[in-house]
Design a protein around this motif. Structure first.
Motif, PDB file in Angstrom:
ATOM      1  N   ASP A  17       0.879  -1.159   0.000  1.00  0.00           N
ATOM      2  CA  ASP A  17       0.000   0.000   0.000  1.00  0.00           C
ATOM      3  C   ASP A  17       0.929   1.224   0.000  1.00  0.00           C
ATOM      4  O   ASP A  17       2.142   1.087   0.218  1.00  0.00           O
ATOM      5  CB  ASP A  17      -0.859  -0.086   1.271  1.00  0.00           C
ATOM      6  N   ASP A  19      -0.097   5.001   1.235  1.00  0.00           N
ATOM      7  CA  ASP A  19      -0.303   5.930   2.358  1.00  0.00           C
ATOM      8  C   ASP A  19      -0.162   5.229   3.708  1.00  0.00           C
ATOM      9  O   ASP A  19      -0.854   4.246   3.983  1.00  0.00           O
ATOM     10  CB  ASP A  19      -1.706   6.549   2.282  1.00  0.00           C
ATOM     11  N   ASP A  20       0.720   5.741   4.527  1.00  0.00           N
ATOM     12  CA  ASP A  20       0.993   5.207   5.870  1.00  0.00           C
ATOM     13  C   ASP A  20       1.597   3.799   5.853  1.00  0.00           C
ATOM     14  O   ASP A  20       1.672   3.141   6.891  1.00  0.00           O
ATOM     15  CB  ASP A  20      -0.261   5.227   6.771  1.00  0.00           C
ATOM     16  N   THR A  21       2.026   3.366   4.677  1.00  0.00           N
ATOM     17  CA  THR A  21       2.767   2.102   4.578  1.00  0.00           C
ATOM     18  C   THR A  21       4.202   2.388   4.133  1.00  0.00           C
ATOM     19  O   THR A  21       5.148   1.959   4.783  1.00  0.00           O
ATOM     20  CB  THR A  21       2.080   1.135   3.598  1.00  0.00           C
ATOM     21  N   ASP A 180      -1.743  -0.834   5.944  1.00  0.00           N
ATOM     22  CA  ASP A 180      -1.936  -0.333   7.314  1.00  0.00           C
ATOM     23  C   ASP A 180      -3.377  -0.313   7.796  1.00  0.00           C
ATOM     24  O   ASP A 180      -3.600  -0.086   8.982  1.00  0.00           O
ATOM     25  CB  ASP A 180      -1.375   1.090   7.431  1.00  0.00           C
ATOM     26  N   ASP A 185      -7.996  -3.134   3.729  1.00  0.00           N
ATOM     27  CA  ASP A 185      -6.810  -3.512   2.952  1.00  0.00           C
ATOM     28  C   ASP A 185      -6.642  -5.012   2.706  1.00  0.00           C
ATOM     29  O   ASP A 185      -6.092  -5.409   1.685  1.00  0.00           O
ATOM     30  CB  ASP A 185      -5.539  -2.991   3.635  1.00  0.00           C
TER      31      ASP A 185
HETATM   32 MG   LIG Z   1      -2.771   3.112   3.744  1.00  0.00          MG
END
Ligand SMILES: [Mg+2]
Length: 229
Positions: A17, A19-21, A180, A185
């Motif tokens: 992923d 974003d934020d990964t 995340d 996900d």
């Molecule tokens: Mg994410």
């Protein structure tokens, strides 16, 4: 972008992923609010809008940041103005950087492992993030923005995951998805028999999110990509 058919067939594919990964999404939000604030200062003379929006975000606001910040400055948040701010936000050139553990992973992975990305979010914005992070130069073979097929293809849709299986000519346990947000996900990769890994980053916007059911949670939870095999 090179197509996977021009490169040697991998034995396994690590799919991330975005974003934020691979980077912190809050850095993107701050970058976008700064760009929208700069636009408002230059075009509307609103010097305080950018700082105010960033303060609201840092204080935990996640909705209506444009509307409420404009109102706090005594400005009418017309739909046209809010739409313009949103367009500046989504179309700005993001000032973001890969997390240091993400850089280390991309540098040390072995030759039999291909790297790909599946990311949700508005197409314009996600493409600009991919470019800002220079992911193709770092060896990422395929980056699938689910929004290229429209909103219905965003996770938990299987569309992007099916696409990658076909693109690489591999299936199921040859793939691992690292992401995340357990609310969306891991649903499709689990259906396909992929390995799943949830990364919980300090400062991640979904670090506190729980899976809707135990079946939606990842096989494994890590706090750094240094823990990936
Ligand atoms: Mg994410």
């Amino acid at each position: 972008m090179p197509s996977s058919s021009e490169l040697p067939a991998p034995e396994r594919v690590m799919v991330f992923d975005l974003d934020d990964t691979l980077y912190l999404e809050r850095d993107y939000v701050v970058s976008g609010l700064t760009a929208a604030g700069d636009w408002a200062r230059a075009r509307l003379g609103l010097d305080r809008l950018g700082p105010l929006m960033r303060e609201r975000f840092e204080a935990g606001a996640r909705q209506r940041i444009f509307d409420d910040s404009l109102a706090a400055l005594g400005q009418t948040a017309t739909p046209a103005l809010v739409a313009r701010l949103l367009a500046v936000y989504r179309q700005h050139r993001p000032r973001i950087a890969l997390a240091t553990d993400a850089t280390r992973y991309l540098d040390r992975r072995d030759a039999g492992t291909a790297v790909a990305i599946v990311t949700d979010g508005f197409l314009d914005a996600q493409r600009r993030k991919l470019r800002a992070l220079d992911l193709f130069r770092r060896g990422v073979r395929q980056a699938v923005c689910t929004d290229r097929w429209g909103r219905a293809a965003w996770k938990p849709s299987r569309r992007a995951f099916d696409h990658l299986e076909a693109a690489f000519g591999l299936s199921g346990a040859s793939f691992t998805y690292v992401a995340d947000n357990p609310s969306k996900d891991f649903v499709a990769p689990r259906q396909l028999g992929w390995h799943t890994v949830r990364i919980v980053r300090a400062g991640g916007l979904h670090a506190e999110v729980r899976a809707a059911s135990a079946g939606d949670e990842a096989d494994r939870i890590i706090e750094s990509l240094d823990s990936l095999d």
